[in-house]
Design an enzyme around this catalytic site. Sequence first.
Site, PDB file in Angstrom:
ATOM      1  N   SER A  96       0.810  -1.217   0.000  1.00  0.00           N
ATOM      2  CA  SER A  96       0.000   0.000   0.000  1.00  0.00           C
ATOM      3  C   SER A  96       0.847   1.272   0.000  1.00  0.00           C
ATOM      4  O   SER A  96       1.525   1.561  -0.970  1.00  0.00           O
ATOM      5  CB  SER A  96      -0.944  -0.057   1.204  1.00  0.00           C
ATOM      6  N   ASP A 241      -2.010   6.212  -3.562  1.00  0.00           N
ATOM      7  CA  ASP A 241      -0.916   5.489  -2.902  1.00  0.00           C
ATOM      8  C   ASP A 241      -0.529   4.295  -3.785  1.00  0.00           C
ATOM      9  O   ASP A 241      -1.006   4.175  -4.922  1.00  0.00           O
ATOM     10  CB  ASP A 241      -1.334   5.060  -1.483  1.00  0.00           C
ATOM     11  N   ASP A 243      -1.220   1.162  -4.005  1.00  0.00           N
ATOM     12  CA  ASP A 243      -2.177   0.180  -4.524  1.00  0.00           C
ATOM     13  C   ASP A 243      -3.503   0.802  -4.946  1.00  0.00           C
ATOM     14  O   ASP A 243      -4.478   0.096  -5.198  1.00  0.00           O
ATOM     15  CB  ASP A 243      -2.400  -0.976  -3.539  1.00  0.00           C
ATOM     16  N   ASP A 245      -5.859   2.583  -3.507  1.00  0.00           N
ATOM     17  CA  ASP A 245      -7.115   2.662  -2.762  1.00  0.00           C
ATOM     18  C   ASP A 245      -7.319   4.016  -2.085  1.00  0.00           C
ATOM     19  O   ASP A 245      -8.399   4.332  -1.634  1.00  0.00           O
ATOM     20  CB  ASP A 245      -7.296   1.490  -1.771  1.00  0.00           C
TER      21      ASP A 245
END
Length: 467
Positions: A96, A241, A243, A245
């Site tokens: 992440s 970020d 990933d 999300d």
Amino acid sequence: MKRLFGTNGIRFILGEDLNVDDIVRIGMAVGTFFKGGRCLLGRDIRKTGEIVAQAITSGLMATGCNVYDVGLITTPALQFTVKAQGFDFGVMITASHNPPEYNGIKVIDHDGVEIERSKEERIEDIYFHEKFALSNWRNVGRHYYCNNEGIIEEYIKAVIRHIDADVVKRKKFTVVIDPANSVGILTTPRLAKILNCRVLTINGNLDGDFPGREPEPRPDNLEGLATTVVSSGADFGVAHDGDGDRAIFIDEKGNVHWGDRSGALIVEYYLREHPGETVVTPVSSSVVIEEVARRHGGRVVYTKVGSIHVSRKMLELKAPLGVEENGGVFFGPHHPVRDGTMTTALILNILAKEEEPLSKLMARLPKYYQMKLRVPCPNELKENVLKVLREATKDMKVDHTDGVKIWYDRRSWVLIRPSGTEPIFRIYAEADDKSKLNNIVNKAKSMLEDAIDEVTKKDRFNTLRTE
Ligand code: MG
């Protein structure tokens, strides 16, 4: 018992915290827990992504799981697809927002949401006690490569269903997108182009070294994006970020707005049309969310920090909205997980309908000042530091939902909590006045440093005694 899972899945530096053989065993533990079944596997751009994906695939297949490997994808697109296409579970290889050397494993349940804590504990029990249910040679799982194109296309279609696409298209917005050289590049620019936006990207090539900026979008590393937004005359900028999300927004004047303010804007707009609804948010969020929700008869339910707590609480309460201060917006009608592309679609929708620039819409929200700090602290000392802090604050108005949150009055508070993914404590503070805020932060910082000192000394003393 020892733990594998932190605030958001398993996080590690390959070769330091966990080795490849550990990853294979994690795969065997997850596969044993899910008793075989169909797994959708994806990853972000990190350099260790491929090797971790292959190791976990081996472990999963050894327990009879069939692994559908989609390769590069955002976490929210993978989560949505697990549910939409009826997979038994999903595994996302990502750290992440953590720095480039980290990687991680998020295990997604059949409902497309990260597995709950009790299931993590059962997987940890299988892992640490090696209770693996391995298949014989006839029954090992199969491995299938999937094309991420089709999956992403379906996902974006689903996102667009929740907004008034024709109104957005007519506006021909200009948007600058900064996906941090990672998988957000696969979804948000595509969404914006379908919505007739002029799209500019920075840090827009896939690169696991993250040469543009660290994967965590923070005001101090978004200056390039802010400058590009202003110089290109864009309507706004959005940063993801690692990933995809999270989404942090920058208005047309180059101001960075933290996640709880963009989240509050979405809450305001949604509750105006659906008054009285419930919003779920962690204790680290601004009181602005509660103020906005109250204006429309809504209520706010607070959780521990970590997206899994917000998602699970939303499912439990059938709440349509969740917000995190770090730029996570959970839009239940689409899927109750944080989703940077869905959040961007919602902001485009609001801008199109309100016919006002983002800076003006943000300015209408109640004004608060916030500060965040990181204070280093070894992981093994965190629990004892918390004990000292609880004792030191026992006569104050405190909330122990997560860490120690001290309320000074209805509009000012500080939260001191150990990070679940890094050897640090985080301090979050908010007040309606700048000098009050400085005061609160300084007090919290020295209280925390004193507690760390005290625990470190005790720890050294105990070590000497046992030597
Ligand atoms: Mg993330």
